[in-house]
Design an enzyme around this catalytic site. Structure first.
Site, PDB file in Angstrom:
ATOM      1  N   ASN A   9      61.664  34.502   7.169  1.00 39.50           N
ATOM      2  CA  ASN A   9      61.844  34.246   5.894  1.00 39.50           C
ATOM      3  C   ASN A   9      60.469  33.702   5.267  1.00 39.50           C
ATOM      4  O   ASN A   9      59.956  32.759   5.696  1.00 39.50           O
ATOM      5  CB  ASN A   9      62.906  33.137   5.909  1.00 39.50           C
ATOM      6  CG  ASN A   9      63.006  32.509   4.317  1.00 39.50           C
ATOM      7  OD1 ASN A   9      62.502  32.977   3.135  1.00 39.50           O
ATOM      8  ND2 ASN A   9      63.460  31.253   4.140  1.00 39.50           N
ATOM      9  N   LYS A  11      59.452  33.238   2.472  1.00 41.68           N
ATOM     10  CA  LYS A  11      59.631  32.491   1.212  1.00 41.68           C
ATOM     11  C   LYS A  11      58.772  32.881   0.026  1.00 41.68           C
ATOM     12  O   LYS A  11      58.547  33.977   0.174  1.00 41.68           O
ATOM     13  CB  LYS A  11      59.284  30.999   1.693  1.00 41.68           C
ATOM     14  CG  LYS A  11      60.155  30.461   2.697  1.00 41.68           C
ATOM     15  CD  LYS A  11      60.261  28.930   3.082  1.00 41.68           C
ATOM     16  CE  LYS A  11      61.087  28.439   4.357  1.00 41.68           C
ATOM     17  NZ  LYS A  11      61.159  27.432   4.775  1.00 41.68           N
ATOM     18  N   HIS A  91      70.146  29.193   0.751  1.00 41.81           N
ATOM     19  CA  HIS A  91      68.955  28.331   1.720  1.00 41.81           C
ATOM     20  C   HIS A  91      68.951  26.943   1.061  1.00 41.81           C
ATOM     21  O   HIS A  91      69.055  26.567  -0.128  1.00 41.81           O
ATOM     22  CB  HIS A  91      67.681  28.948   1.422  1.00 41.81           C
ATOM     23  CG  HIS A  91      66.695  28.527   2.336  1.00 41.81           C
ATOM     24  ND1 HIS A  91      66.004  27.367   2.126  1.00 41.81           N
ATOM     25  CD2 HIS A  91      66.253  28.907   3.715  1.00 41.81           C
ATOM     26  CE1 HIS A  91      65.214  27.148   3.013  1.00 41.81           C
ATOM     27  NE2 HIS A  91      65.179  27.885   4.063  1.00 41.81           N
ATOM     28  N   GLU A  93      66.580  25.088   0.328  1.00 42.14           N
ATOM     29  CA  GLU A  93      65.491  24.979  -0.644  1.00 42.14           C
ATOM     30  C   GLU A  93      66.223  25.550  -2.160  1.00 42.14           C
ATOM     31  O   GLU A  93      65.768  24.986  -3.042  1.00 42.14           O
ATOM     32  CB  GLU A  93      64.139  25.917  -0.391  1.00 42.14           C
ATOM     33  CG  GLU A  93      63.404  25.076   0.566  1.00 42.14           C
ATOM     34  CD  GLU A  93      62.655  26.034   1.548  1.00 42.14           C
ATOM     35  OE1 GLU A  93      62.357  27.097   1.118  1.00 42.14           O
ATOM     36  OE2 GLU A  93      62.190  25.671   2.559  1.00 42.14           O
ATOM     37  N   GLU A 161      70.779  25.441   9.422  1.00 44.51           N
ATOM     38  CA  GLU A 161      69.428  24.824   8.958  1.00 44.51           C
ATOM     39  C   GLU A 161      69.328  23.579   8.668  1.00 44.51           C
ATOM     40  O   GLU A 161      69.435  23.349   7.697  1.00 44.51           O
ATOM     41  CB  GLU A 161      68.736  25.686   8.245  1.00 44.51           C
ATOM     42  CG  GLU A 161      68.507  27.288   8.510  1.00 44.51           C
ATOM     43  CD  GLU A 161      67.226  27.782   7.874  1.00 44.51           C
ATOM     44  OE1 GLU A 161      66.203  28.308   8.510  1.00 44.51           O
ATOM     45  OE2 GLU A 161      67.220  27.832   6.559  1.00 44.51           O
ATOM     46  N   GLY A 167      60.365  23.428   8.028  1.00 39.14           N
ATOM     47  CA  GLY A 167      58.980  22.892   7.498  1.00 39.14           C
ATOM     48  C   GLY A 167      58.353  21.737   8.139  1.00 39.14           C
ATOM     49  O   GLY A 167      57.385  21.375   7.674  1.00 39.14           O
TER      50      GLY A 167
HETATM   51  P1  PGA Z   1      60.613  26.774   8.985  1.00 41.31           P
HETATM   52  O1  PGA Z   1      61.612  27.420   7.913  1.00 41.31           O
HETATM   53  O2  PGA Z   1      60.721  27.788  10.238  1.00 41.31           O
HETATM   54  O3  PGA Z   1      59.164  26.931   8.255  1.00 41.31           O
HETATM   55  O4  PGA Z   1      61.018  25.317   9.496  1.00 41.31           O
HETATM   56  C1  PGA Z   1      62.905  27.903   8.233  1.00 41.31           C
HETATM   57  C2  PGA Z   1      63.590  28.045   6.796  1.00 41.31           C
HETATM   58  O5  PGA Z   1      63.410  27.582   5.956  1.00 41.31           O
HETATM   59  O6  PGA Z   1      64.422  29.186   6.973  1.00 41.31           O
END
Ligand code: PGA
Length: 251
Positions: A9, A11, A91, A93, A161, A167
């Protein structure tokens, strides 16, 4: 048998120059024993699909409607039209930044299915919910509402997740991951029947990197990963894909 899946992903990262990393992944893993999916920003999907080779390309969101007066939005059909075969939905976010609800996620999943896309539906608890020991209640609720009744292994993937692991460099213990994945599997089997429930791939996501991938992939009911930061560079994503291949060959 569920075919394992390494999904990246990107983003809101990446321009044309970063397509070189995608090309490199495609070259290095052209005969991979696992599925590889990269979800770049909308702007790169058409170009990515042209050079992807055996890698699948996906979107990171779509609108629930097929078309219409929705300025700035993209429909599932539009993603399919430029070569995407999957779309990430719900997701954390998006659930946080745009207050996306599980009802909206389910509507988007229906749109994805209608367009022939695999819906990668994300669920996960935040830190306060985990500390209050509400993790399974939260995940159960998100699953019940976000996942359409017609979900099966062909059209749907679930990504667990935990928000606090995204992150941050923090990851749950393998016991915690296994506990949630076993719970998701049981819920899917109960709701959709054993056949469909057993065929849906479950990805773990949240700070997956080369150094922790192998131990995460050894956990029961982990069929791959949804990788954010470590999917941006071929040299970071490639060892994760290789670790998944090792686990596929071992199972
Ligand atoms: P990350 O993100 O691997 O940077 O922790 C995972 C995600 O949000 O899909």
């Amino acid at each position: 048998m569920r075919r394992k899946l390494a999904a990246g992903n990107w983003k809101m990262n990446g321009g044309n120059a970063e397509l070189d990393d995608l090309r490199t992944i495609g070259e290095r893993h052209s005969a991979a024993a696992v599925d590889i999916l990269i979800c770049p920003p909308f702007t790169l999907i058409a170009a990515a699909a042209q050079i992807a080779g055996s890698i699948s390309i996906g979107g990171q969101n779509c609108h629930a409607a097929a078309s219409g007066a929705h300025t700035g939005d993209i429909s599932a059909q539009m993603l399919a039209d430029v070569g995407a075969s999957a779309v990430i939905l719900g997701h954390s976010e998006r659930r946080e930044d745009y207050s996306e609800t599980s009802d909206e996620v389910r509507a988007k999943a229906h749109a994805a299915h209608a367009a022939g896309l695999i819906a990668i539906i994300c669920v996960g608890e935040n830190l306060a919910q985990r500390e209050a020991q509400n993790t399974l209640d939260i995940i159960g609720g998100q699953l019940a509402t976000s996942v359409p009744d017609i979900a099966n292994g062909e059209n749907t993937v679930i990504a667990y997740e935990p928000c606090w692991a995204i992150g941050t460099g923090l990851t749950p213990t393998t016991d915690q991951i296994g506990g949630v994945h076993d719970f998701i599997r049981a819920r899917l089997e109960k709701r959709l029947g054993t056949g469909a429930g057993r065929s849906i791939r479950l990805l773990y996501g949240g700070s997956v990197k080369a150094g922790n991938a192998a131990e995460i992939f050894a956990v029961s009911n982990v069929d791959g990963a949804l990788v954010g930061g470590a999917s941006l560079k071929a040299n970071d994503f490639s060892p994760i894909i290789s670790a998944l291949e090792v686990s596929a060959n071992a199972s």
